[in-house]
Enzyme design. Structure first.
Site, PDB file in Angstrom:
ATOM      1  N   TYR A  15       0.841  -1.199   0.000  1.00 16.07           N
ATOM      2  CA  TYR A  15       0.000   0.000   0.000  1.00 16.07           C
ATOM      3  C   TYR A  15       0.879   1.254   0.000  1.00 16.07           C
ATOM      4  O   TYR A  15       0.648   2.185  -0.772  1.00 16.07           O
ATOM      5  CB  TYR A  15      -0.933  -0.035   1.222  1.00 16.07           C
ATOM      6  CG  TYR A  15      -1.699   1.231   1.437  1.00 16.07           C
ATOM      7  CD1 TYR A  15      -2.770   1.568   0.621  1.00 16.07           C
ATOM      8  CD2 TYR A  15      -1.347   2.103   2.466  1.00 16.07           C
ATOM      9  CE1 TYR A  15      -3.470   2.748   0.812  1.00 16.07           C
ATOM     10  CE2 TYR A  15      -2.041   3.280   2.668  1.00 16.07           C
ATOM     11  CZ  TYR A  15      -3.100   3.600   1.842  1.00 16.07           C
ATOM     12  OH  TYR A  15      -3.784   4.768   2.038  1.00 16.07           O
ATOM     13  N   GLU A  37     -11.124   4.484   5.345  1.00 13.97           N
ATOM     14  CA  GLU A  37     -10.572   5.323   6.419  1.00 13.97           C
ATOM     15  C   GLU A  37     -11.580   5.449   7.557  1.00 13.97           C
ATOM     16  O   GLU A  37     -11.202   5.417   8.730  1.00 13.97           O
ATOM     17  CB  GLU A  37     -10.159   6.694   5.892  1.00 13.97           C
ATOM     18  CG  GLU A  37      -8.958   6.676   4.966  1.00 13.97           C
ATOM     19  CD  GLU A  37      -7.637   6.331   5.636  1.00 13.97           C
ATOM     20  OE1 GLU A  37      -7.557   6.262   6.889  1.00 13.97           O
ATOM     21  OE2 GLU A  37      -6.653   6.125   4.898  1.00 13.97           O
ATOM     22  N   TRP A  45      -4.581   0.351  10.576  1.00 15.79           N
ATOM     23  CA  TRP A  45      -4.713   0.345   9.123  1.00 15.79           C
ATOM     24  C   TRP A  45      -4.472  -1.058   8.583  1.00 15.79           C
ATOM     25  O   TRP A  45      -5.108  -1.470   7.606  1.00 15.79           O
ATOM     26  CB  TRP A  45      -3.776   1.373   8.491  1.00 15.79           C
ATOM     27  CG  TRP A  45      -3.982   1.503   7.015  1.00 15.79           C
ATOM     28  CD1 TRP A  45      -3.063   1.272   6.036  1.00 15.79           C
ATOM     29  CD2 TRP A  45      -5.185   1.873   6.327  1.00 15.79           C
ATOM     30  NE1 TRP A  45      -3.622   1.485   4.794  1.00 15.79           N
ATOM     31  CE2 TRP A  45      -4.923   1.851   4.944  1.00 15.79           C
ATOM     32  CE3 TRP A  45      -6.465   2.222   6.755  1.00 15.79           C
ATOM     33  CZ2 TRP A  45      -5.877   2.167   3.986  1.00 15.79           C
ATOM     34  CZ3 TRP A  45      -7.416   2.529   5.790  1.00 15.79           C
ATOM     35  CH2 TRP A  45      -7.122   2.498   4.426  1.00 15.79           C
TER      36      TRP A  45
END
Length: 185
Positions: A15, A37, A45
């Site tokens: 990512y 998010e 995350w």
């Protein structure tokens, strides 16, 4: 030297190397990041990255029209059948945010036009020496958060929106020694 947060897991590294801080103008991607998010609130995350494919499958690759019409019965089916965060408020936020994004698209022509108008279409390129210098919020994230809330969005607080802006490349917060920082690419 890459940004230290991305060194813990291959999903984070992938990512970081391919998406984080890269300017995006793709409405589908911008909507995906808004939902992911928001789903991260209170979680790591990495947890979200591990569930990303579950979200893509459950939400028909973040199809805005589909997401805007998810009812309680469909939400219950998604909870049972897909690997996503099992939080009813976050699930309700998907529908609310999709409806708000559709209205934003109508008003601004696209979600991209809306997000990028806050910076006159230019990314903010920061020059941090270490992750400890990086803020959790900014005046920009506070302004966008307030506007999105006014438009009916949920899970769009200033910290979430700061992360969102990083994800979409509106803000480049790669440390300056990172080969993925805008000035090193």
């Amino acid at each position: 030297m890459i940004c230290p947060w991305a060194e813990g897991h291959e999903l984070e590294l992938e990512y970081h190397n391919t998406e984080w801080g890269v300017p995006s103008h793709d409405d589908r991607y911008l909507f995906e990041m808004l939902i992911l998010e928001g789903a991260q609130a209170g979680l790591s995350w990495l947890t979200i990255l591990k569930k990303r494919e579950g979200y893509r499958a459950a939400l028909k690759n973040f199809d805005l029209d589909y997401c805007a019409q998810i009812d309680d019965e469909q939400a219950a089916e998604i909870f049972v059948n897909y690997d996503i965060i099992k939080n009813r408020l976050k699930m309700q936020a998907i529908r609310k945010n999709a409806i708000a994004v559709k209205a934003i698209q109508e008003e601004f022509g696209s979600l991209s036009n809306y997000i990028w108008h806050f910076t006159d279409g230019k990314p903010i390129i920061n020059h941090w020496n270490s992750m400890s210098e990086m803020p959790a919020t900014s005046e920009l994230s506070e302004r966008i958060s307030k506007d999105l809330k006014k438009r009916g969005c949920n899970f769009v607080g200033p910290t979430i929106i700061y992360s969102y802006l990083q994800a979409c490349g509106v803000i480049d917060d790669h440390i300056i020694a990172c080969p993925y920082h805008t000035e090193n690419r």
